[in-house]
Design a protein around this motif. Structure first.
Motif, short mmCIF file in Angstrom:
data_model
loop_
_atom_site.label_atom_id
_atom_site.label_comp_id
_atom_site.label_asym_id
_atom_site.label_seq_id
_atom_site.Cartn_x
_atom_site.Cartn_y
_atom_site.Cartn_z
N LYS A 3 -14.65 2.23 10.79
CA LYS A 3 -14.22 2.54 12.16
C LYS A 3 -12.70 2.42 12.32
CE LYS A 3 -18.61 1.34 14.37
NZ LYS A 3 -19.36 1.35 13.09
N ILE A 4 -12.00 3.08 11.41
CA ILE A 4 -10.54 3.10 11.42
C ILE A 4 -10.06 4.45 11.96
CG2 ILE A 4 -8.48 3.12 9.96
CD1 ILE A 4 -9.97 1.19 8.09
N GLN A 5 -9.19 4.40 12.93
CA GLN A 5 -8.64 5.62 13.52
C GLN A 5 -7.77 6.35 12.51
OE1 GLN A 5 -6.55 4.99 17.18
NE2 GLN A 5 -5.94 7.12 17.40
N LYS A 6 -7.99 7.64 12.38
CA LYS A 6 -7.27 8.44 11.37
C LYS A 6 -5.98 9.02 11.94
CE LYS A 6 -10.95 10.93 10.46
NZ LYS A 6 -11.83 11.95 9.83
N SER A 7 -5.10 8.14 12.40
CA SER A 7 -3.82 8.60 12.92
C SER A 7 -2.88 8.94 11.77
CB SER A 7 -3.19 7.51 13.79
OG SER A 7 -3.04 6.31 13.07
N ASP A 8 -2.15 10.03 11.93
CA ASP A 8 -1.19 10.49 10.90
C ASP A 8 -1.86 10.72 9.56
OD1 ASP A 8 1.00 10.46 12.61
OD2 ASP A 8 1.38 8.35 12.25
N ARG A 9 -3.12 11.13 9.58
CA ARG A 9 -3.85 11.44 8.33
C ARG A 9 -3.15 12.58 7.60
NH1 ARG A 9 -5.91 11.53 4.01
NH2 ARG A 9 -8.10 11.89 3.51
N HIS A 10 -3.12 12.51 6.28
CA HIS A 10 -2.48 13.49 5.40
C HIS A 10 -0.95 13.48 5.53
CE1 HIS A 10 -6.17 15.05 3.81
NE2 HIS A 10 -6.61 15.36 5.00
N THR A 11 -0.41 12.36 6.02
CA THR A 11 1.01 12.09 5.82
C THR A 11 1.06 10.88 4.88
OG1 THR A 11 1.25 10.50 7.65
CG2 THR A 11 1.54 12.85 8.17
N ALA A 12 2.09 10.79 4.07
CA ALA A 12 2.14 9.71 3.09
C ALA A 12 2.14 8.35 3.77
CB ALA A 12 3.36 9.87 2.19
N ILE A 13 2.95 8.18 4.82
CA ILE A 13 3.04 6.89 5.48
C ILE A 13 1.75 6.61 6.26
CG2 ILE A 13 4.16 7.76 7.58
CD1 ILE A 13 4.88 4.40 5.79
N GLY A 14 1.15 7.64 6.85
CA GLY A 14 -0.10 7.46 7.58
C GLY A 14 -1.23 7.05 6.66
N ASP A 15 -1.33 7.71 5.51
CA ASP A 15 -2.39 7.38 4.55
C ASP A 15 -2.15 6.01 3.92
OD1 ASP A 15 -3.59 9.73 5.17
OD2 ASP A 15 -3.23 10.72 3.25
N ALA A 16 -0.88 5.64 3.73
CA ALA A 16 -0.58 4.31 3.19
C ALA A 16 -1.05 3.23 4.18
CB ALA A 16 0.92 4.17 2.92
N TYR A 17 -0.82 3.46 5.47
CA TYR A 17 -1.23 2.50 6.50
C TYR A 17 -2.76 2.41 6.57
CZ TYR A 17 -1.62 0.17 11.02
OH TYR A 17 -1.93 -0.71 12.03
N ALA A 50 0.86 -1.18 0.00
CA ALA A 50 0.00 0.00 0.00
C ALA A 50 0.90 1.23 0.00
CB ALA A 50 -0.90 0.00 1.22
N PHE A 51 0.56 2.21 -0.85
CA PHE A 51 1.42 3.40 -0.88
C PHE A 51 0.61 4.66 -1.12
CE2 PHE A 51 1.01 3.49 -5.40
CZ PHE A 51 1.61 4.64 -5.89
N ASP A 52 1.24 5.79 -0.82
CA ASP A 52 0.60 7.10 -0.98
C ASP A 52 1.69 8.14 -1.24
OD1 ASP A 52 -1.89 8.90 -0.58
OD2 ASP A 52 -0.41 9.79 0.78
N THR A 53 1.31 9.19 -1.94
CA THR A 53 2.22 10.32 -2.12
C THR A 53 1.56 11.59 -1.61
OG1 THR A 53 1.39 10.82 -4.36
CG2 THR A 53 3.26 9.32 -4.20
N GLU A 54 2.35 12.46 -0.99
CA GLU A 54 1.91 13.82 -0.70
C GLU A 54 2.56 14.72 -1.74
OE1 GLU A 54 -0.32 14.88 1.61
OE2 GLU A 54 -0.64 12.75 2.03
N THR A 55 1.79 15.62 -2.30
CA THR A 55 2.26 16.43 -3.44
C THR A 55 1.93 17.90 -3.24
OG1 THR A 55 0.19 16.18 -4.67
CG2 THR A 55 1.84 14.45 -4.96
N THR A 56 2.49 18.74 -4.11
CA THR A 56 2.21 20.17 -4.05
C THR A 56 0.85 20.52 -4.60
OG1 THR A 56 3.35 20.49 -6.17
CG2 THR A 56 4.65 20.84 -4.17
N GLY A 57 0.17 19.57 -5.22
CA GLY A 57 -1.15 19.82 -5.79
C GLY A 57 -1.65 18.60 -6.53
#
Length: 204
Positions: free
Chosen positions: A176-190, A39-46
């Motif tokens: 019912k998933i806790q949104k810990s570290d939401r809007h960080t790439a690793i947090g959103d990947a988890y 599972a992966f995610d990227t944070e970007t400038t837009g």
């Protein structure tokens, strides 16, 4: 061989990391090992994959029905492009405490981590496009990995129309998933990995 040697247009010599990545898709080698999921995610400038750039990449391995928390990758990129207005969303400062690396080095590490894994993401096509744009700037081809979109998984599970999209926050509430570290790439990947496993298990 230097990592920039492949820019020479008169020679079709690709860097070792790219050759190593492509070799992971050798059919004979794939037959001898189990399929890996990341599972992966990227944070970007837009959200414009042609104009915006990657700020951070997060990825975590999934083994059957378990998230392999020790099998993860978290990268922060040097910000040649800085958009102050987006900091409120991702929290990544141009000069922050995180150790930052170049986009080229980030892509090399990312490819080395994912290899031939199936990539899982929420609205994953955007993240794949961002990686592909970075590869394009390096004179290389596109990702070869198969990908799975958790939004599309949920659409099919609920029988929704293709234009009925669900956001990550919405699915966190539903499952019912806790949104810990939401809007960080690793947090959103988890979080995405958790949603993927919930949906996968509901289909069994």
């Amino acid at each position: 061989m230097g990592i920039f040697n492949w820019f020479k247009k008169d020679k079709k010599i690709y860097p070792e990391f790219w050759q190593s990545y492509l070799s992971c898709f050798d059919a004979k080698l794939k037959e001898t090992r189990e399929e890996r999921v990341v599972a992966f995610d990227t944070e970007t400038t837009g959200l414009d994959f042609r104009m915006d750039v990657i700020l951070s990449i997060g990825a975590v391995g999934i083994d059957e029905n378990t998230i392999r928390v020790k099998d993860y990758l978290e990268l922060f990129l040097l910000q040649d492009v800085f958009k102050r207005e987006t900091v409120a969303i991702h929290g990544i400062l141009k000069e922050g405490k995180e150790e930052k690396i170049t986009e080229v080095e980030a892509i090399i590490q990312f490819l080395g981590f994912i290899k031939d894994a199936v990539l899982v993401g929420h609205h994953v096509s955007f993240d794949v496009k961002m990686i592909n744009e970075a590869l394009k700037k390096m004179g290389l081809g596109k990702l070869k990995n198969r990908s799975i979109d958790t939004d599309m998984m949920y659409q099919k599970f609920k029988g929704l129309q293709q234009d009925q999209h669900s956001g990550l926050d919405e699915l966190c509430g539903i499952f019912k998933i806790q949104k810990s570290d939401r809007h960080t790439a690793i947090g959103d990947a988890y979080i995405t990995a958790l949603i993927y496993l919930r949906l996968k298990n509901k289909w069994k």
